[in-house]
Scaffold this motif. Structure first.
Motif, mmCIF file in Angstrom:
data_model
loop_
_atom_site.group_PDB
_atom_site.id
_atom_site.type_symbol
_atom_site.label_atom_id
_atom_site.label_comp_id
_atom_site.label_asym_id
_atom_site.label_seq_id
_atom_site.Cartn_x
_atom_site.Cartn_y
_atom_site.Cartn_z
ATOM 1 N N VAL A 25 47.469 30.171 33.912
ATOM 2 C CA VAL A 25 46.647 31.376 34.035
ATOM 3 C C VAL A 25 46.247 31.807 32.634
ATOM 4 O O VAL A 25 47.108 32.012 31.767
ATOM 5 N N ARG A 26 44.954 31.924 32.406
ATOM 6 C CA ARG A 26 44.451 32.310 31.097
ATOM 7 C C ARG A 26 44.456 33.824 30.931
ATOM 8 O O ARG A 26 44.420 34.562 31.910
ATOM 9 N N GLU A 27 44.474 34.259 29.712
ATOM 10 C CA GLU A 27 44.447 35.698 29.444
ATOM 11 C C GLU A 27 43.166 36.312 29.997
ATOM 12 O O GLU A 27 42.079 35.802 29.786
ATOM 13 N N GLY A 28 43.323 37.417 30.727
ATOM 14 C CA GLY A 28 42.184 38.181 31.197
ATOM 15 C C GLY A 28 41.424 37.592 32.363
ATOM 16 O O GLY A 28 40.376 38.123 32.737
ATOM 17 N N GLU A 29 41.936 36.524 32.985
ATOM 18 C CA GLU A 29 41.188 35.926 34.084
ATOM 19 C C GLU A 29 41.756 36.322 35.440
ATOM 20 O O GLU A 29 42.887 36.806 35.554
ATOM 21 N N PHE A 30 40.945 36.110 36.472
ATOM 22 C CA PHE A 30 41.323 36.347 37.861
ATOM 23 C C PHE A 30 41.528 34.980 38.495
ATOM 24 O O PHE A 30 40.592 34.304 38.877
ATOM 25 N N VAL A 209 38.380 34.948 47.468
ATOM 26 C CA VAL A 209 38.332 33.961 46.383
ATOM 27 C C VAL A 209 36.908 33.827 45.867
ATOM 28 O O VAL A 209 36.652 33.846 44.657
ATOM 29 N N ARG A 210 35.972 33.678 46.789
ATOM 30 C CA ARG A 210 34.572 33.487 46.400
ATOM 31 C C ARG A 210 34.042 34.683 45.607
ATOM 32 O O ARG A 210 33.289 34.519 44.646
ATOM 33 N N ARG A 211 34.461 35.871 45.987
ATOM 34 C CA ARG A 211 33.900 37.064 45.365
ATOM 35 C C ARG A 211 34.548 37.412 44.021
ATOM 36 O O ARG A 211 33.867 37.866 43.097
ATOM 37 N N TYR A 212 35.850 37.165 43.885
ATOM 38 C CA TYR A 212 36.554 37.725 42.730
ATOM 39 C C TYR A 212 37.132 36.715 41.745
ATOM 40 O O TYR A 212 37.304 37.038 40.569
#
Length: 265
Positions: A25-30, A209-212
């Motif tokens: 998981v990268r910093e700042g990602e969803f 998932v598709r939206r966010y």
């Protein structure tokens, strides 16, 4: 990377439930982790915070800000949970004790993590409720006096109270209707942009998932079968299991079938 899971396995006495999983998981990602019920998603999320049931054992490495969480002592993990890593669970009502006011929960949460000033604790709690669209007067009320939607937003405010670097939302919208789920996820997306935290969103709902999501991993029977950017996976899934999951989602399935037909013309 804010979180790097490397070759993680979770096993009981008789079988391995999560098998050699690697995930970042990268910093700042969803980041979304997708799969059917029983695929091991929730156990993986629990392993991050050392919240696994005592009959299960985790092996491998879970690196958070460069430190292996599996090597942390329980006291160290208690300090991390809430301050640097926070959870929102499906049963958001479980975050509150019925006979204590909402304000008492926010107050204790901050005291546990070292905030000694009662004025700071009180002001921070009020600001947290306002940030999720709630009136601070609700701090005086008890959980049963709030609606389900208010209580869900209060649980989000509590989870974000100390500005964690990683927020783990484990099926946080499963018990909600579509309108309420949309509001909760819009709120999470807005708070993510404001605070810069990373979100690991565990779900089986491809609409969200598709939206966010920015990126996603697909989990089947304890293994990661596909990972990558959202658009690549939704438009061109490589694994048969991923394809079947997308085809089973009404809107996504139609889009995928249309794309396949275009490619074969």
């Amino acid at each position: 990377m804010i979180l790097s899971i490397e070759e993680l396995s979770i096993a009981g006495r008789e079988r391995t439930i999560v098998d050699n999983v690697s995930l970042a998981v990268r910093e700042g990602e969803f980041m979304a982790l997708v799969g059917q019920s029983g695929s091991g998603k929730s156990l993986l999320s629990q392993a991050i915070g050392q919240l696994l049931p005592p009959n299960l054992h985790a092996a491998g490495r879970i690196l958070f800000e460069g430190s292996n969480l599996l090597e942390r002592k329980p006291k160290e993990m208690r300090a991390l949970r809430g301050s640097r890593i926070s959870y929102i669970f499906q049963d958001y009502q479980g975050a509150f004790t019925p006979f204590r006011s909402i304000g008492a929960h926010f107050n204790e949460y901050q005291k546990i993590h070292g905030e000694k000033s009662s004025t700071v604790r009180r002001n921070r709690a009020a600001e947290a409720l306002e940030s999720v669209g709630l009136d601070p007067i609700l701090l005086r009320r008890y959980p049963f006096q709030l609606s389900g939607g208010q209580l869900q937003r209060a649980s989000i405010a509590l989870s974000l109270l100390l500005s964690p670097r990683l927020l783990i939302a484990d099926e946080a919208t499963t018990a909600l209707d579509s309108v309420s789920a949309h509001r909760v996820l819009e709120l999470l997306a807005r708070k993510q942009k404001e605070t810069g935290c990373a979100i690991l969103f565990i779900t089986h709902d491809w609409r969200h998932v598709r939206r966010y999501a920015n990126r996603l991993s697909v989990m089947q029977e304890g293994r990661i079968v596909e990972s990558g950017g959202k658009h690549r996976i939704l438009d061109h899934p490589q694994h048969e299991y991923t394809r079947k999951l997308i085809e089973a989602a009404p809107i996504l399935g139609r889009s995928l079938r249309s794309g396949i037909e275009e490619e074969t013309r």
